[in-house]
Design a protein around this motif. Sequence first.
Motif, mmCIF file in Angstrom:
data_model
loop_
_atom_site.group_PDB
_atom_site.id
_atom_site.type_symbol
_atom_site.label_atom_id
_atom_site.label_comp_id
_atom_site.label_asym_id
_atom_site.label_seq_id
_atom_site.Cartn_x
_atom_site.Cartn_y
_atom_site.Cartn_z
ATOM 1 N N GLU A 1 0.833 -1.189 0.000
ATOM 2 C CA GLU A 1 0.000 0.000 0.000
ATOM 3 C C GLU A 1 0.873 1.246 0.000
ATOM 4 O OE1 GLU A 1 -3.313 0.027 -0.082
ATOM 5 O OE2 GLU A 1 -3.222 -2.152 -0.247
ATOM 6 N N ILE A 2 0.247 2.363 -0.337
ATOM 7 C CA ILE A 2 0.947 3.641 -0.221
ATOM 8 C C ILE A 2 1.058 3.988 1.249
ATOM 9 C CG2 ILE A 2 0.831 6.079 -0.791
ATOM 10 C CD1 ILE A 2 -0.831 5.325 -3.210
ATOM 11 N N ASP A 3 2.265 4.367 1.678
ATOM 12 C CA ASP A 3 2.454 4.668 3.086
ATOM 13 C C ASP A 3 1.761 5.958 3.491
ATOM 14 O OD1 ASP A 3 5.824 3.398 3.439
ATOM 15 O OD2 ASP A 3 3.906 2.427 3.656
ATOM 16 N N SER A 4 1.465 6.076 4.777
ATOM 17 C CA SER A 4 0.804 7.266 5.288
ATOM 18 C C SER A 4 1.743 8.459 5.375
ATOM 19 C CB SER A 4 0.263 6.999 6.697
ATOM 20 O OG SER A 4 -0.658 5.969 6.694
ATOM 21 N N ASP B 1 5.950 8.816 0.234
ATOM 22 C CA ASP B 1 6.127 7.899 -0.880
ATOM 23 C C ASP B 1 7.571 7.967 -1.332
ATOM 24 O OD1 ASP B 1 3.529 7.114 -0.948
ATOM 25 O OD2 ASP B 1 2.911 8.652 -2.360
ATOM 26 N N CYS C 1 1.751 14.707 -2.584
ATOM 27 C CA CYS C 1 1.636 14.185 -1.219
ATOM 28 C C CYS C 1 1.770 15.291 -0.169
ATOM 29 C CB CYS C 1 2.657 13.079 -0.960
ATOM 30 S SG CYS C 1 4.360 13.602 -0.934
ATOM 31 N N LYS D 1 -2.927 11.839 1.834
ATOM 32 C CA LYS D 1 -2.961 10.426 1.488
ATOM 33 C C LYS D 1 -4.191 10.193 0.620
ATOM 34 C CE LYS D 1 -2.499 5.728 3.157
ATOM 35 N NZ LYS D 1 -2.204 4.847 4.300
ATOM 36 N N GLU E 1 -8.103 2.790 8.319
ATOM 37 C CA GLU E 1 -7.157 3.790 8.819
ATOM 38 C C GLU E 1 -7.873 4.977 9.457
ATOM 39 O OE1 GLU E 1 -2.966 5.792 7.915
ATOM 40 O OE2 GLU E 1 -3.968 4.872 6.199
ATOM 41 N N GLY F 1 -9.112 11.871 -0.766
ATOM 42 C CA GLY F 1 -8.028 11.580 0.159
ATOM 43 C C GLY F 1 -8.286 12.233 1.506
ATOM 44 N N ASN G 1 7.117 1.704 7.876
ATOM 45 C CA ASN G 1 6.002 2.370 8.531
ATOM 46 C C ASN G 1 6.402 3.038 9.844
ATOM 47 O OD1 ASN G 1 4.222 1.886 6.488
ATOM 48 N ND2 ASN G 1 3.415 -0.004 7.379
ATOM 49 N N ASP H 1 0.702 4.663 9.116
ATOM 50 C CA ASP H 1 0.012 3.698 8.261
ATOM 51 C C ASP H 1 -0.793 2.662 9.033
ATOM 52 O OD1 ASP H 1 -0.956 2.200 6.201
ATOM 53 O OD2 ASP H 1 0.932 2.095 5.115
ATOM 54 N N ARG I 1 4.116 1.499 -3.965
ATOM 55 C CA ARG I 1 4.590 2.419 -2.933
ATOM 56 C C ARG I 1 6.015 2.833 -3.190
ATOM 57 N NH1 ARG I 1 7.664 1.824 1.019
ATOM 58 N NH2 ARG I 1 7.660 -0.413 0.921
#
Length: 440
Positions: free
Chosen positions: A78-81, A84, A218, A232, A245, A287, A340, A353, A412
Amino acid sequence: MVSSRTSPEWHVLEFFIDGNDSVLTTHVRGTRFHIVADADQLSKDNKVGGQYRNLVQRAQGHDRLESGKHHESNDDAEIDSGVDMKRSDSDGSRSSHVKENPTETAAEALQCWMFAPVAKSMDELAPVDSDGSNQTLERWYHSPARFFSLVASADRDELEATELESTPELRKQMQGLVPEQALPKYLTNKLKARWYSSSELQVLEASDQPVGTPYHPCRVRDPETRDTFFLKVVDNRQPQPVKRELDILHRIESSRLHERMRVPTLQGLVYVDGTEANSRGQRKVMGFLLTDIPSPKPLTTMLEPSVSREMRDQWAAEAERMKEVLHENNIVWGDAKADNFMVDKDDNLWIIDFGGSYTEGWVDSELNETEEGDNMGTEKVVNALRDPIANVQRPEEEFEQETERPCTTSKRKRNIDNLESSEDSDRLSSVKHRRTESGD
């Protein structure tokens, strides 16, 4: 190699290989470029065809790059919180160099090759003064689009790009890249977060991004308050991680756990300008906004003997403590791994994340989203901090142990989306059909 004058900063929005055909969508100077490489046109017995066949085979994993190059182990991450990442030039931008780059993956080499003929004319296609500083999030996602098909020159020695006429089908493909997801009313009511329109938020320049060049903005700013946020974006195909999340972020803040550990808090929800809540009171979000961590670096980049033992021990203890704080409050982190955790400019450790899932190599699949999985992933992080030489696999070791497999570059890590679905085939068929009608 394309000259620096025509080698602009570019963002990969989407990339996939379907059979031997390839599609690349980029964002350059406020314009989107959708570039199709049709194997029927390029995989012929000539110089261009040979180049294309070689690049596609390497990108599909039939041939590895030189020793030392490697892919990430988590292809579906997944895309991190918090940030990127991807390999990029020193200024954080992508360049359209065609020659070998020792830090370039096979997929990235194919992308650069496809982008090069369009980049040669970039000053005419998207002049420098057309990018517009202070552009809004709305403008970034609804920028003008141009469509190209790659062909070999008359003598078959050079790659060229032929512009295609825009059609409703092609424009629909661009609209499909806009992140959008409906949230249940019970969740939005519980969050009580401020709603921002996509036209209210200013996209910060790529050079201001924490690490590398993201495939989406981002970091954004509220022009009125001058507050900056980490944005995000949602994944249209995976609604559950977003809901998970947001729910956990609410629980963390409601329990005031953000006062006991460094964790980004929810700062707002972003909707696409012009959209309204549906009859059930649901509003689609593109987002959500989180605390902007100051100059974040993934902990993964700090697992080195060159980092002081004292600092690594401090992070190890803090990682364990933060995980325990979550468990004491019946919160399962999910996807526990070094990526993370973030280290800010003052060397403080942040945990990020909460979308769930797991990452191969950090957590066993059967322990997905369990406290046991959190324990396993955190223990590996702690061990890597305490003894990085014994517990961190080096790129050259990873390369030697890899088996051949299709190219599924981590979204990611690489900021591309390698999809192989019927939808992708439909996109390519549409372009091929248009070419046949035009007599090309």
